[in-house]
Design a protein around this motif. Structure first.
Motif, short mmCIF file in Angstrom:
data_model
loop_
_atom_site.label_atom_id
_atom_site.label_comp_id
_atom_site.label_asym_id
_atom_site.label_seq_id
_atom_site.Cartn_x
_atom_site.Cartn_y
_atom_site.Cartn_z
N ASN A 276 14.59 42.99 -23.87
CA ASN A 276 13.14 42.72 -23.63
C ASN A 276 12.91 41.36 -24.02
O ASN A 276 12.41 41.02 -24.97
CB ASN A 276 12.37 43.89 -24.23
N TYR A 277 12.90 40.49 -22.93
CA TYR A 277 12.78 38.94 -23.43
C TYR A 277 11.28 38.50 -23.51
O TYR A 277 11.12 37.78 -24.35
CB TYR A 277 13.41 38.14 -22.31
N ILE A 278 10.54 39.25 -22.79
CA ILE A 278 9.06 39.01 -23.18
C ILE A 278 8.73 39.52 -24.69
O ILE A 278 8.15 38.57 -25.43
CB ILE A 278 8.10 39.96 -22.35
N GLY A 279 9.40 40.54 -25.16
CA GLY A 279 9.11 40.73 -26.57
C GLY A 279 9.94 40.04 -27.48
O GLY A 279 9.38 39.65 -28.73
N ILE A 280 11.06 39.44 -27.15
CA ILE A 280 12.10 38.79 -27.93
C ILE A 280 11.17 37.31 -27.93
O ILE A 280 11.24 36.75 -29.16
CB ILE A 280 13.32 38.24 -27.28
N LEU A 281 10.83 36.75 -27.05
CA LEU A 281 9.93 35.51 -27.01
C LEU A 281 8.79 35.84 -27.96
O LEU A 281 8.51 34.40 -28.95
CB LEU A 281 9.59 35.18 -25.51
N THR A 282 8.11 36.51 -27.98
CA THR A 282 6.84 36.74 -28.66
C THR A 282 7.19 36.74 -30.10
O THR A 282 6.61 35.89 -30.92
CB THR A 282 6.01 38.10 -28.16
N TRP A 283 8.19 37.65 -30.38
CA TRP A 283 8.71 37.52 -31.96
C TRP A 283 9.25 36.21 -32.28
O TRP A 283 8.98 35.99 -33.49
CB TRP A 283 9.32 38.84 -32.11
N ALA A 284 9.95 35.69 -31.39
CA ALA A 284 10.54 34.43 -31.72
C ALA A 284 9.44 33.40 -32.07
O ALA A 284 9.41 32.58 -33.19
CB ALA A 284 11.52 33.97 -31.00
N LEU A 285 8.40 33.38 -31.27
CA LEU A 285 7.16 32.62 -31.43
C LEU A 285 6.46 32.63 -32.74
O LEU A 285 6.13 31.79 -33.42
CB LEU A 285 6.28 32.63 -30.10
N VAL A 286 6.35 34.22 -32.91
CA VAL A 286 5.43 34.31 -34.28
C VAL A 286 6.23 34.05 -35.43
O VAL A 286 5.40 33.50 -36.16
CB VAL A 286 5.25 35.83 -34.19
N LEU A 287 7.50 34.40 -35.50
CA LEU A 287 8.31 34.03 -36.66
C LEU A 287 8.29 32.58 -36.86
O LEU A 287 8.44 32.12 -37.93
CB LEU A 287 9.56 34.77 -36.30
N GLY A 288 8.56 31.85 -35.56
CA GLY A 288 8.65 30.21 -35.73
C GLY A 288 7.41 29.76 -36.14
O GLY A 288 7.43 28.88 -37.37
N ASN B 181 6.14 26.53 -42.27
CA ASN B 181 5.56 25.66 -43.71
C ASN B 181 6.42 26.24 -44.61
O ASN B 181 6.44 25.95 -45.75
CB ASN B 181 4.34 26.04 -44.06
N SER B 182 7.91 26.85 -44.32
CA SER B 182 8.94 27.12 -45.23
C SER B 182 9.63 25.77 -45.62
O SER B 182 9.49 24.87 -45.15
CB SER B 182 9.76 28.07 -44.60
N LYS B 183 10.35 26.10 -46.52
CA LYS B 183 11.24 25.23 -47.13
C LYS B 183 12.39 24.45 -46.06
O LYS B 183 12.46 25.37 -45.07
CB LYS B 183 12.39 25.69 -48.22
#
Length: 410
Positions: A143-155, A160-162
């Motif tokens: 489900n590429y819409i879901g994958i894009l959403t989660w990748a965007l949110v996690l990105g 601000n991570s190390k």
């Protein structure tokens, strides 16, 4: 053996694919039953691409977002506009062509076991539900819409991570990209199996009775690829558009034609964007997004089949209704990936515009499945190659404008 493999790899991928294509056709015509197990090569190749594509997209987008620096610009707005414009114009081409060359159908049996969406609202609802899908489920079901959403949110969460954490994500992304390159290197064998399977099982004969419909569908897609897209490209880059258009068709459209899956062709498009020297921050997002909303081929399929159904039943379609159909087919096509069955199951939605009963509309879907061997291949080739083309046009157009601005300042 090493020397033989090296010589094989030194041949361009396109030439190797053509060799696989010729061998597949020859074997399918001469010994279709004796070499039946050969078809598994195609299934393995597409299966491998489909397996690696979701995880590749997830890490590529996440890596691009978390590494994105403040003030660093991408061309996503321009690309999305091009995607939507291209899809709408493809629908317009299909409507005009259907008026000039009207076709009627010998209706097939209805498509059994499938349920078309009830309206545009249902299509868009399915699309929005995919946005909030469980991330593990999204990866498992591509489900590429879901994958894009989660990748965007996690990105965004990782911005601000190390640096060491970001580097791990980048390293994983690079490793998966290498796996993709290994898989794509096997494309000639996979395409040989796919072509062998298609010709030996379906045959050419079953398509001849629907020749006029196939010619209209393919003609619209060729017109969109070789006339509409070059015009859009010329407006953007202000130079001869055909070298770029033909390269996208050759390097992206060719593999998409045989895999018949925009999702499976995402890794191929990523590699082509890299070869063209495009911005990774942009294409790591635009290519997966294009596989979802850049659906010019689907808009053509929906419009042509709906108008063919209207012609078959003797329904007169006025210009106003035809314009509405163009808009409806574009909106529906953008949501095609969120509906099981893709563009063909959105045909009843377009047919409802003319008051065609669902029972008849599903018979039209049955016709779509019969011609799908050719229609779906051409549709995917147009959709997938245009993902790269519009991404390149947006970036090259921006570079041209920036250069002109610098020259004016100087």
């Amino acid at each position: 053996m090493k020397e033989l493999v090296k010589k094989w790899n030194d041949i361009s991928l396109v030439k190797r694919i053509i060799m696989g294509l010729i061998i597949g056709i020859t074997l399918a015509i001469t010994v279709p039953t004796q070499l039946a197990p050969l078809a598994i090569l195609g299934s393995l190749f597409v299966g491998a691409l489909k397996a690696v594509a979701p995880i590749l997209v997830f890490f590529l987008v996440m890596a691009a977002i978390c590494q994105h620096k403040e003030g660093q610009k991408t061309n996503m707005k321009s690309i999305i506009i091009l995607y939507l414009l291209g899809t709408f114009l493809a629908g317009v081409v299909a409507v005009i062509a259907s008026f000039i060359f009207p076709v009627t159908l010998t209706l097939a049996a209805g498509a059994e076991g499938v349920t078309p969406p009830g309206g545009v609202g249902e299509v868009l609802k399915a699309l929005l539900m995919n946005v909030v899908d469980n991330p593990v489920n999204a990866l498992a079901n591509a489900n590429y819409i879901g994958i894009l959403t989660w990748a965007l949110v996690l990105g965004l969460a990782l911005k601000n991570s190390k640096e060491s954490t970001k580097q791990i994500i980048v390293n994983i992304s690079d490793a998966i990209s290498q796996v993709v390159r290994w898989v794509i290197n096997l494309a000639p064998f996979g395409i040989m199996g796919l072509v062998f399977d298609t010709i030996s099982t379906s045959g050419i004969e079953s398509l001849l009775s629907y020749g006029q419909l196939i010619i209209l569908l393919v003609g619209c897609m060729v017109f969109a690829a070789l006339v509409v897209n070059p015009i859009i490209t010329f407006i953007g880059i202000r130079e001869n558009p055909y070298p770029l258009v033909l390269k996208c068709l050759k390097d992206s459209g060719l593999t998409a034609f045989f895999t018949r899956s925009s999702a499976a062709n995402i890794p191929v498009n990523m590699g082509l964007c890299k070869e063209l020297g495009l911005d990774k921050d942009t294409y790591s997002m635009s290519i997966p997004l294009g596989a979802t909303i850049n659906m010019g081929g689907a808009a053509i399929t929906i419009s042509v089949l709906a108008l063919a159904a209207a012609n078959t039943l003797g329904i007169k379609v006025d210009i106003g209704t035809a314009i509405i159909l163009s808009v409806l087919s574009a909106v529906s096509a953008c949501g095609a990936s969120g509906v099981a069955g893709g563009s063909l199951l959105l045909v009843p939605l377009a047919c409802s515009l003319f008051g065609i009963p669902n029972e008849i509309a599903m018979q039209v879907v049955g016709v779509g499945f019969i011609v799908g061997v050719i229609q779906d291949s051409c549709e995917t080739a147009l959709n997938s190659s245009t993902d790269v083309l519009y991404t390149a046009v947006a970036e090259l157009s921006k570079r041209r404008k920036d250069k002109k601005a610098r020259e004016n300042i100087a």
